[in-house]
Design a protein around this motif. Structure first.
Motif, PDB file in Angstrom:
ATOM      1  N   GLY A  64      29.807 -16.334 -10.527  1.00 21.61           N
ATOM      2  CA  GLY A  64      30.952 -17.144 -10.905  1.00 21.61           C
ATOM      3  C   GLY A  64      31.453 -18.109  -9.846  1.00 21.61           C
ATOM      4  N   LYS A  67      29.579 -23.118 -11.823  1.00 24.13           N
ATOM      5  CA  LYS A  67      29.323 -23.072 -13.252  1.00 24.13           C
ATOM      6  C   LYS A  67      28.018 -23.808 -13.503  1.00 24.13           C
ATOM      7  N   ASN A  81      30.364 -15.435 -20.496  1.00 24.76           N
ATOM      8  CA  ASN A  81      30.796 -16.687 -19.894  1.00 24.76           C
ATOM      9  C   ASN A  81      31.424 -16.342 -18.548  1.00 24.76           C
ATOM     10  N   THR A  83      33.076 -17.592 -15.292  1.00 17.39           N
ATOM     11  CA  THR A  83      33.660 -18.754 -14.616  1.00 17.39           C
ATOM     12  C   THR A  83      34.217 -18.409 -13.246  1.00 17.39           C
TER      13      THR A  83
END
Lengths: 521, 320
Positions: A64, A67, A81, A83
């Motif tokens: 993370g 990105k 996901n 981030t």
């Protein structure tokens, strides 16, 4: 292009980690392009590649820090996901960085709970962590005193704290970035045992390294990266170090240094009873006596921080000491105004320092300026009595950079624009081409690509064969063993013993490095 | 008689230590989080001005306190913006804040009140009144304990008691709570905090805001508690002395209390005894008045032991 591993699919469980077409560019530089791979649950997967091949970028994407421009990350079959680091932790990913992320004046417990305290007050979370840590220590051989502060722990233990941190956060996937760089062979063995224990418990381990030997020893599968691409993924049992090296570099590489037996001449360097006590009163060097003859390489092995740096610094005129050092039979000053780098150079000593970016180069300078550094007073760089000649230096720099294959071959490029290997070649060309009687080299290939390592080793052998004395300090045992004509091991400021490379092995040296003297030799 | 003088000097030392204490604790929160703050001085000054100005206009010291704190927090956020968001040099930002405060207070003061940068004198509800502790009058005749209680401990403003109370509170927050652990961690190694999934930026802004709050209290006390109105440059280097006390105390709350009391005592002595005769030599007034500053220089020059600041202090955090 990828040779897919089918193991994960057969088990009918989804792979622990699956990357699909991950790409990341920084400006025009493609750090990762279309990376796809699968790592089966409960396996140890190696990722190898040279510096700048994109390993770190890929791991930063997984944790993370960056990105990805495009592509998907699947953990246990479902898309995630990521981030920031929090997402990574929640996805079950734990990371052990090359440079530990620990708070040095905190205790082990405080470091472990940081970020997962569980409540506003510390006391309850600390007692919970104490209990959990005890269980983890028992399960995986991860023993650390929970109340010790980090700055009182050695690197091996610090690394265990990092692993404990990840496990305390319930990580199912553990990523280790160059984990053995700072460990003794015994510590590395212990780490491998821990990793195997973790594997048995079903954890997935990603092991990033540039050491082929370790990949062969510990991993089940291995991926090779080159210039931002994943060039191959293979089963470790079906490959060999030389084919992995070839995949990494893109051409055939000599893994062993080719050299003749040495023909040493007269004694160049003679050290007697050298002692260094630093300004905190700690004895850094204790009664060091050694000699190096012309035409031989003396390798000093040891874990970083056992006095090797101080030995180089005394010889290079950076640190003051007591005792006696003779160069070609002539005593040199160890204290006072005469003990400095400039006078050492005049006495025929050249120094390639361990920390090239701090002691060897001025990173903001252009390449040609660094080529002159330390030799800026020499006759051939002067225009007249008052001015030095930039043109002469540049001409000399062009020649040296060509000879040492520094890329890009641009004398006016700022030094920080060169890769680690090329920076090292700049230092080497400056020091070797002055034809010193004694060359001091510290960690010659730290942070240097495999391709450049080969070249640097050849240059050192060439200098030796030209009848010069070389004192080599390295924490890489492989490097010491393949280059040296004689090996000395340092531990806690003392010399533990001397060995001949052909008659010793890593295990024997490893014991000496840990301060255990097996025989009376 | 001698004893009463001692009590009076100590009482005055306590009063003078209050702004230093607030300010030093402000610096503690900021620096423990890795944001060096040389702009404490400027924040005291701007807070003192706005506290006095709004108290004078509204007639309420509480309105003054509110605006004093707000002004100081605004300056803190400015420092935060420069050093956290834009990763600027924290020393330069701090110096800028000091100059800004020195200039702004006089400029606004002059255009507002036309008194040459001063605010009108405050009285009544526009100042903090002194609180008499229970039974203070009754026990004042008891020998020794009486004067200590009624003269030294009683009769201070609410802010003074708050300042003392802030010492254990700060200690508890920093060393016994999750927030404190994270705050100290971010000042030592922000990368450890970041990789643990905590926002470095958020934590540092919080620290800077707390710093602004405490500096605001220091400034408000100065103008509406200790003095009765704002005078140009009235902070008189207290921000720097607080910084020296912070270093002297090696970034620890209880030690900050002792360090600021020491500075307060020096100032009280120099106020009380204009000329001191030692071994037949009369020390001039000026030397006495310079005492706190001389001690500051000695401390900052590092003569008082080795003080290790938070490791990541002064360094903006950049993800690798």
């Amino acid at each position: 292009m990828n040779e897919k591993i089918k193991g994960g699919r057969h088990n009918s469980v989804a792979p622990s980690i699956e990357l699909i077409n991950i790409s990341k560019a920084f400006g025009a530089v493609k750090a990762n392009s279309n990376i796809s791979m699968q790592i089966a649950q409960g396996s140890i997967h190696g990722i190898i590649g040279e510096n700048g091949a994109g390993k770190s970028t890929l791991m930063s994407i997984l944790y993370g820090f960056y990105k990805a421009d495009k592509g998907d990350i699947l953990i246990d079959g479902s898309k995630v996901n990521i981030t920031d680091s929090k997402d990574a932790i929640n996805a079950g990913i734990g990371m052990v960085f090359q440079h530990f992320k620990l708070v040095e004046n905190f205790t082990v417990l405080e470091n472990v709970i940081l970020g997962v305290e569980g409540g506003q007050l510390l006391a309850p979370s600390i007692s919970k962590a104490r209990k959990d840590l005890r269980a983890l220590a028992k399960e995986y051989e991860l023993n650390v005193d929970p109340d010790a502060t980090i700055d009182s722990l050695g690197v091996g233990l610090r690394q265990r704290v990092e692993i404990l941190k990840a496990l305390y956060r319930k990580a199912r996937i553990l990523i280790l970035d160059e984990p053995t760089g700072v460990l003794t062979p015994a510590e590395a063995d212990h780490l491998f045992r821990i990793l195997n224990n973790l594997k048995k418990e079903g954890k997935t381990i990603v092991f990033i390294t540039h050491k082929l030997r370790e990949v062969m020893e510990i991993t089940d599968t291995v991926s090779v990266m080159r210039q931002g691409e994943m060039t191959a993924t293979v089963k470790t049992s079906e490959t060999s170090p030389s084919s992995l090296a070839e995949l990494m570099v893109g051409r055939k590489v000599l893994l062993r240094v080719e050299k003749q037996t040495s023909a040493p001449g007269n004694t160049t360097l003679e050290i007697n009873n050298l002692n260094v006590i630093d300004n905190q009163g700690v004895q850094r060097l204790e009664d060091i006596s050694l000699s190096v003859r012309a035409g031989e390489i003396l390798g000093i092995a040891g874990v970083a921080g056992n006095g090797q740096s101080e030995l180089l610094e005394v010889l290079g005129g950076i640190t003051e000491a007591s005792g006696s050092i003779k160069i070609n039979g002539k005593e040199i000053a160890l204290r006072g105004n005469e003990a400095n780098g400039q006078s050492r150079r005049l006495q025929g000593i050249a120094h390639v320092p361990e920390d090239r970016q701090h002691l060897g180069l001025i990173m903001e300078f252009e390449a040609w300026e660094n080529i002159a550094l330390g030799y800026h007073n020499s006759e051939d760089y002067q225009q007249n009595r008052f001015l030095m000649s930039n043109a002469k230096i540049k001409t000399d720099a062009i020649r040296k950079m060509e000879q040492f294959d520094v890329r890009p071959n641009n004398v006016t490029l700022s030094t920080k624009g060169f890769s680690g290997g090329n920076q090292q070649k700049l230092v080497l060309s400056r020091e070797i081409e002055r034809n010193p009687d004694l060359l001091l080299v510290g960690q010659p290939t730290r942070g240097v690509d495999i391709g450049a390592i080969e070249f640097i080793h050849q240059q050192l052998i060439r200098l030796r064969d030209a009848g010069k004395a070389i004192l080599l300090v390295s924490v890489e045992l492989e490097e010491i063993m393949s280059l040296s004509d004689r090996i000395m091991v340092m531990f806690d400021g003392k010399i533990m013993g001397e060995k001949t490379p052909t008659e010793t092995n890593e295990k024997e040296l490893g014991l000496l490095m840990a301060g255990i003297n097996g025989d009376t030799n | 008689m001698e004893f009463l003088v001692l009590i009076q000097v100590l009482d005055s030392a306590l009063r003078l230590a209050v702004p230093l204490l607030f300010c030093s604790l402000a610096g503690l929160f900021s620096e423990r989080a890795g944001i060096f703050d040389i702009g404490l001085e400027g924040k005291i000054l701007i807070a003192a001005f706005f506290a006095a100005a709004t108290a004078s206009v509204s007639g309420s010291v509480w309105v003054g306190l509110f605006f004093g704190i707000s002004a100081s927090m605004l300056f803190s956020l400015l420092h935060g913006l420069a050093s956290i968001t834009f990763r600027g040099n924290q020393l330069i930002s701090g110096v800028a804040i000091n100059f800004l405060a020195a200039g702004l207070t006089v400029l606004i003061g002059q255009s507002w009140f036309k008194l040459g940068g001063r605010t009108p004198s405050l009285s009544g509800n526009a100042r903090f009144s002194e609180i008499t502790l229970p039974f203070a009058d009754n026990v004042s005749n008891v020998p020794i304990i009486g004067p200590i209680y009624s003269e030294l401990l009683s009769g201070h403003t609410a802010l003074a008691y708050l300042a003392i109370l802030m010492v254990p509170i700060s200690w508890y927050i920093l060393f016994r709570t999750r927030f404190g652990l994270r705050l100290r961690a971010v000042g030592e190694n922000p990368a450890a905090v970041d990789t643990a999934g905590i926002s470095v930026i958020q934590l540092r802004y919080l620290a800077v805001i707390i710093c602004g709050l405490l500096c605001g209290l220091a400034g408000a006390y100065l103008a509406t508690g200790l003095a009765a109105g704002f005078v140009k440059d009235m902070s008189a280097g207290r921000g720097f002395i607080a910084l020296a006390a912070l270093i002297f105390a090696k970034w620890r709350p209880w030690h900050i209390l002792s360090a600021t009391l020491l500075f307060g005592l020096l100032e009280a002595i120099s106020n009380r005894f204009q000329n001191i005769e030692i071994l037949g030599i009369i020390l001039p007034t000026q030397l006495m008045q310079a005492l706190p500053y001389i001690l500051t220089v000695i401390i900052l020059a590092g003569f008082v032991g080795k003080a290790t600041p938070p490791l990541a202090g002064g360094v903006p955090y950049i993800k690798e």
